[in-house]
Design a protein around this motif. Structure first.
Motif, short mmCIF file in Angstrom:
data_model
loop_
_atom_site.label_atom_id
_atom_site.label_comp_id
_atom_site.label_asym_id
_atom_site.label_seq_id
_atom_site.Cartn_x
_atom_site.Cartn_y
_atom_site.Cartn_z
N ASP A 77 44.42 22.99 54.80
CA ASP A 77 42.94 23.09 55.77
C ASP A 77 43.24 24.08 56.24
O ASP A 77 42.38 24.02 57.19
N ALA A 78 43.46 25.50 55.18
CA ALA A 78 43.06 26.57 55.67
C ALA A 78 41.04 26.78 55.34
O ALA A 78 41.24 26.65 54.87
N GLU A 79 40.45 27.11 56.56
CA GLU A 79 39.84 27.57 56.45
C GLU A 79 38.81 28.45 55.36
O GLU A 79 39.64 29.61 56.03
N GLY A 80 38.40 28.33 55.00
CA GLY A 80 37.63 29.43 54.18
C GLY A 80 38.28 30.16 53.00
O GLY A 80 38.04 30.96 52.59
N PHE A 81 39.45 29.12 52.70
CA PHE A 81 40.49 29.32 51.22
C PHE A 81 40.17 29.49 50.09
O PHE A 81 39.53 28.47 49.54
N ASP A 82 39.25 30.04 49.67
CA ASP A 82 39.24 30.49 48.05
C ASP A 82 40.43 30.59 47.16
O ASP A 82 40.51 32.37 46.96
N ARG A 83 40.22 29.42 45.53
CA ARG A 83 41.76 30.17 44.83
C ARG A 83 41.07 31.02 43.87
O ARG A 83 41.97 31.70 43.90
N VAL A 84 39.72 31.65 43.99
CA VAL A 84 39.78 31.97 42.60
C VAL A 84 39.66 33.47 43.52
O VAL A 84 40.26 34.43 42.52
N GLU A 85 39.22 34.05 44.40
CA GLU A 85 39.78 35.16 44.79
C GLU A 85 41.05 35.72 45.19
O GLU A 85 41.10 36.57 46.25
N ASN A 86 41.47 34.51 45.26
CA ASN A 86 43.29 34.38 45.47
C ASN A 86 44.30 34.50 44.41
O ASN A 86 45.79 34.84 44.52
N GLY A 87 44.16 34.78 43.44
CA GLY A 87 44.81 35.27 42.13
C GLY A 87 44.69 36.57 42.30
O GLY A 87 44.68 37.68 43.32
N LEU A 88 46.03 36.84 41.16
CA LEU A 88 46.21 38.22 41.58
C LEU A 88 45.78 39.51 41.01
O LEU A 88 44.71 39.02 40.74
N VAL A 89 46.16 40.73 41.60
CA VAL A 89 44.80 41.78 41.39
C VAL A 89 44.90 41.94 40.42
O VAL A 89 46.08 42.73 40.28
N PRO A 90 44.00 42.43 39.85
CA PRO A 90 44.80 43.56 38.35
C PRO A 90 44.39 45.06 38.58
O PRO A 90 44.08 45.23 39.37
N LEU A 91 45.34 45.58 37.75
CA LEU A 91 45.09 46.64 36.99
C LEU A 91 44.12 47.12 36.07
O LEU A 91 44.32 46.59 35.44
N SER A 92 44.25 48.31 35.37
CA SER A 92 42.87 48.92 34.42
C SER A 92 44.64 49.10 33.33
O SER A 92 45.45 49.56 34.03
N LEU A 93 43.79 48.27 32.36
CA LEU A 93 45.19 48.42 31.15
C LEU A 93 44.22 48.97 30.28
O LEU A 93 43.27 48.63 29.38
N ASP A 94 44.72 49.45 29.09
CA ASP A 94 44.43 49.86 27.48
C ASP A 94 45.71 50.26 26.84
O ASP A 94 46.33 50.58 27.48
N ARG A 95 45.08 50.42 25.67
CA ARG A 95 46.37 50.54 24.82
C ARG A 95 45.61 51.70 23.83
O ARG A 95 44.71 51.78 23.28
N TRP A 96 46.95 52.90 23.09
CA TRP A 96 46.27 53.20 21.98
C TRP A 96 47.47 53.33 20.79
O TRP A 96 48.99 53.51 21.15
N ASN A 97 47.28 52.75 19.49
CA ASN A 97 47.94 52.74 19.08
C ASN A 97 49.17 51.87 18.61
O ASN A 97 50.99 52.13 19.23
N GLY A 98 49.55 50.87 19.56
CA GLY A 98 50.68 49.96 20.16
C GLY A 98 51.07 50.64 21.41
O GLY A 98 52.10 50.40 22.12
N PHE A 99 50.23 52.12 22.04
CA PHE A 99 51.78 52.77 23.80
C PHE A 99 50.15 51.60 24.55
O PHE A 99 49.51 52.02 24.56
N VAL A 100 51.40 51.09 25.79
CA VAL A 100 50.20 50.43 26.55
C VAL A 100 50.25 51.37 27.89
O VAL A 100 50.83 52.08 27.92
N PHE A 101 49.11 51.66 28.72
CA PHE A 101 48.80 52.71 29.90
C PHE A 101 47.93 51.88 30.87
O PHE A 101 47.31 50.54 30.04
N ALA A 102 48.61 52.05 32.00
CA ALA A 102 47.87 51.52 32.86
C ALA A 102 47.29 52.33 33.99
O ALA A 102 47.11 53.72 33.86
N ASN A 103 46.06 51.97 35.36
CA ASN A 103 45.55 53.01 35.83
C ASN A 103 45.14 52.67 36.83
O ASN A 103 45.09 51.55 37.16
#
Length: 372
Positions: free
Chosen positions: A127-153
């Protein structure tokens, strides 16, 4: 807050007449807040090795200066990083590390998410007015890898990780770090500023004193770098990843170039991580700034993957783990005393030695990137 102009000028002077940073650089919460805004939330920071999350549903939660985050391997085997809170009312979703079975379920009101961050279940929201399932997914961070080492931003449009790393990949090419595998880690809590941890890790001035009963005195040379990192090399014809007195248990990595054979590289990948790369192994100090006077230090150890299949691997690797933990605890102990001393109202910055060149370089990188 801005640093005192005269004290900053003294800290920036040529090394033979430079002085250390003022106490506030390490003790002032306003300085820490500025570092959070300009460094921790804008630059790449190291998380872990990707093989530490080998299976779909594997996750690891991290506390960071930008808040709790979680790294998770999706059902499609892709690694992703998200802010670790429920989109309903903000509860922490996952703690520690483990496997969520492909579904993340909030422990508060049972909202649930797919391992790729999409919202799955949201009880009683019909019953929540205007509720959007897509917009309420988890908030991502930037992610990248080099030679198996994982970095976020935390930045949504960071500069590429390889640009941040500069010529680090070329420097370590002959070590073949992509073949490294993490086999051990430990976390130490320190009552000290994060910069003290990394400054200490980039000078050998203290080793014959603080570590006189472990690794002993060391000599190093400073190497030129390009990118957001700095490097020294402790000169030794053998790996210093174990304590002196007996040859290292594992052989050197095959194919090391002549430069790499000369000793162990100690780096700072700005802002908060050190990779130490020896002739037979590598380890890291991953520093999490908690406050202006508290830090958390994870030490992680890696070996070439072809070593892990040896029947005597666990027995021989124990010598490396012992050295890494002993030296880490000795460093944290002396840094806690340094932090306490910096609180003195009578503290005045002291003169730097020629062996403090990377201490100065680290401090100036922070100043230049925060506008202090």
């Amino acid at each position: 807050m801005k640093l005192d102009h005269d004290e900053l000028a003294a800290a920036s002077a040529p090394l033979n007449r430079a002085r250390s940073m003022p106490a506030g650089f390490y003790t002032d919460p306003e300085i820490f807040a500025r570092e959070r805004e300009h460094l921790f939330l804008k630059h790449w920071f190291f998380l872990c090795r990707e093989e530490q999350l080998p299976n779909p549903g594997d996750y690891r939660a991290f506390d960071t200066p930008g808040g709790p985050i979680v790294l998770i391997r999706g059902k499609d085997e892709v690694l992703r990083c998200f802010a670790n809170y429920c989109r309903h009312r903000g509860s922490i979703l996952l703690e520690g590390e483990g496997n969520c079975g492909g579904r993340i379920i909030c422990p508060y009101h049972a909202w649930s998410y797919f391992s790729d961050g999409r919202l799955y279940g949201c009880p009683d929201m019909q019953d929540a007015e205007g509720f959007d399932r897509v917009e309420n997914g988890l908030v991502p961070l930037s992610l990248d890898r080099w030679n198996g080492f994982v970095f976020a931003n935390f930045s949504r449009s960071p500069k590429p990780l390889l640009e941040h790393l500069g010529d680090l990949p070329q420097r370590f090419a002959s070590h073949r770090l992509d073949r490294m595998r993490c086999t051990w880690k430990i976390t130490l809590d320190g009552a000290c500023n994060w910069k003290l941890v990394l400054e200490n890790a980039m000078e050998t001035y203290h080793t014959g004193i603080v570590h006189k009963n472990t690794v002993g005195a060391q000599q190093s040379r400073t190497l030129e770098t390009r990118g957001d990192w700095i490097c020294i090399q402790v000169i030794s014809g053998r790996s210093i990843a174990t304590l002196p007195g007996a040859p290292p248990p594992f052989p050197p990595i095959e194919g090391l170039d002549d430069d790499a054979k000369m000793g162990t590289y100690f780096t700072v990948i700005f802002p908060t991580c050190q990779f130490a790369v020896a002739q037979d192994s590598m380890w890291w100090l991953n520093v999490t700034p908690v406050s202006h006077e508290r830090s958390r230090v994870e030490i992680g150890g890696c070996f070439p993957e072809d070593m892990l299949g040896r029947s005597d691997f666990a027995e021989k690797a124990a010598a490396y783990y012992e050295r890494w933990e002993l030296v880490g605890r000795e460093d944290v102990g002396i840094l806690e005393k340094q932090q306490k001393a910096l609180a003195s109202v009578l503290y005045k910055p002291g003169p730097l030695s020629w062996r403090d060149d990377m201490v100065q370089a680290l401090g100036l990188w922070v100043v230049n990137n925060t506008g202090l």
